[in-house]
Design an enzyme around this catalytic site. Structure first.
Site, mmCIF file in Angstrom:
data_model
loop_
_atom_site.group_PDB
_atom_site.id
_atom_site.type_symbol
_atom_site.label_atom_id
_atom_site.label_comp_id
_atom_site.label_asym_id
_atom_site.label_seq_id
_atom_site.Cartn_x
_atom_site.Cartn_y
_atom_site.Cartn_z
ATOM 1 N N ARG A 183 -19.572 -3.942 -25.566
ATOM 2 C CA ARG A 183 -19.210 -3.056 -24.460
ATOM 3 C C ARG A 183 -18.027 -3.596 -23.676
ATOM 4 O O ARG A 183 -17.823 -4.793 -23.557
ATOM 5 C CB ARG A 183 -20.390 -2.895 -23.486
ATOM 6 C CG ARG A 183 -21.456 -1.917 -23.913
ATOM 7 C CD ARG A 183 -22.595 -1.888 -22.916
ATOM 8 N NE ARG A 183 -22.214 -1.316 -21.635
ATOM 9 C CZ ARG A 183 -22.341 -1.929 -20.469
ATOM 10 N NH1 ARG A 183 -22.780 -3.163 -20.413
ATOM 11 N NH2 ARG A 183 -22.019 -1.310 -19.359
ATOM 12 N N LYS A 225 -30.345 -12.967 -24.979
ATOM 13 C CA LYS A 225 -29.874 -11.821 -25.751
ATOM 14 C C LYS A 225 -30.109 -12.037 -27.236
ATOM 15 O O LYS A 225 -29.646 -13.008 -27.824
ATOM 16 C CB LYS A 225 -28.395 -11.577 -25.480
ATOM 17 C CG LYS A 225 -27.843 -10.354 -26.193
ATOM 18 C CD LYS A 225 -26.407 -10.072 -25.783
ATOM 19 C CE LYS A 225 -25.833 -8.891 -26.545
ATOM 20 N NZ LYS A 225 -24.465 -8.544 -26.108
ATOM 21 N N ARG A 234 -27.186 -7.633 -13.964
ATOM 22 C CA ARG A 234 -27.706 -8.976 -14.184
ATOM 23 C C ARG A 234 -28.872 -9.244 -13.235
ATOM 24 O O ARG A 234 -28.785 -8.914 -12.058
ATOM 25 C CB ARG A 234 -26.622 -10.039 -13.944
ATOM 26 C CG ARG A 234 -25.467 -9.938 -14.919
ATOM 27 C CD ARG A 234 -24.591 -11.180 -14.875
ATOM 28 N NE ARG A 234 -23.474 -11.048 -15.785
ATOM 29 C CZ ARG A 234 -23.537 -11.187 -17.103
ATOM 30 N NH1 ARG A 234 -24.693 -11.476 -17.649
ATOM 31 N NH2 ARG A 234 -22.476 -11.054 -17.856
#
Length: 268
Positions: free
Chosen positions: A67, A127, A258
């Site tokens: 992204r 992640k 976040r």
């Protein structure tokens, strides 16, 4: 028919084709040893007029993208699974497509995988996988848009140096899985989920997404400065953030989110 290059890893191209082709006429599976980016390759093909449904897999991706133009960090070769699904799609509302893709991949892989709005899969706050969705406008009249859905999943745990979020690897959850096995788990359910989204929108996926929401009830800071407590997503896939000004819907694809530490304005 399905086609696959002669690679050391035994890719299940034929099995995937047999599962998907009845849902997606004209579908093919293509495995290449190396590409700059599977998304970039399918976008190039679409701009050249090639818009057949295809699952494109590469063993090594040299210039993956994420992204907002970020480099798509994933391991190479057997350390990662990188693929893109290209197909024509015409939902009444595009909102929430990336959430549906992430949910489908997570459901196919492991019950403990969580989803971080809008397009990451997490495990233990690290992640595990990322998603990039692009559409190509090639000028055909009365044709559905061609959508390229890219998924990059770490198998081995990558080096965290230089990354803002430490990565995880699927083999931490499934020690013996390889890229071919992961792809076989993911491919057909992903096509089913995307077609269900096309027909019914995101609302039917809302509860399942919120059940895996990695941000639920956590203080968050958005890149546009908004702070608050994440409250899941609504029926359109918008992130709900409760802050000093009440609950706000966050929809921009250009906003990053976040988790934060410390107090949040409006919430003691």
């Amino acid at each position: 028919m399905a086609s696959a290059s002669a690679l050391p890893l035994r890719w299940p191209a034929e099995a995937i084709w047999e599962a998907v082709a009845p849902m997606l006429p004209g579908f093919t599976v293509e495995v290449l040893p190396e590409l700059d980016s599977t998304n970039s390759e399918l976008m190039r093909r679409a701009r050249a007029g090639c818009t057949e449904p295809v699952l494109l897999v590469t063993e090594r991706q040299t210039a993956g993208r994420g992204r907002m133009g970020r480099q798509w960090h994933s391991g190479a070769g057997p350390a990662a699974l990188t693929f893109s699904l290209g197909l024509n799609l015409a939902p009444a509302d595009w909102s929430g497509l990336s959430l549906v893709v992430g949910l489908s991949v997570a459901q196919s892989l492991h019950a403990d995988i969580r989803l971080k709005w809008p397009n990451d899969l997490w495990w233990h706050d690290r992640k595990l996988a990322g998603i990039l969705i692009e559409t190509a406008n090639w000028g055909k009249v009365n044709a559905s848009p061609y959508v390229v859905i890219g998924v990059g999943t770490n198998l081995q745990t990558p080096d965290a140096a230089g990354l803002s979020t430490a990565p995880a690897g699927l083999r931490e959850l499934l020690p013996d899985i390889d890229a071919a096995q992961a792809l076989l788990r993911i491919a057909a359910p992903l096509v089913q989920a995307v077609q269900r989204f096309e027909a019914h929108g995101f609302a039917s996926f809302q509860n399942a997404f919120n059940a895996r929401d990695a941000l639920a009830q956590l203080p968050v800071t958005l890149s546009d400065g908004l702070q608050g407590v994440a409250q899941g997503v609504d029926a359109s896939g918008a992130l709900l953030v409760a802050g000093a000004q009440g609950v706000q819907r966050v929809t921009s694809a250009e906003v990053s989110v976040r988790p934060q530490t410390g107090p949040v304005a409006g919430h003691g």
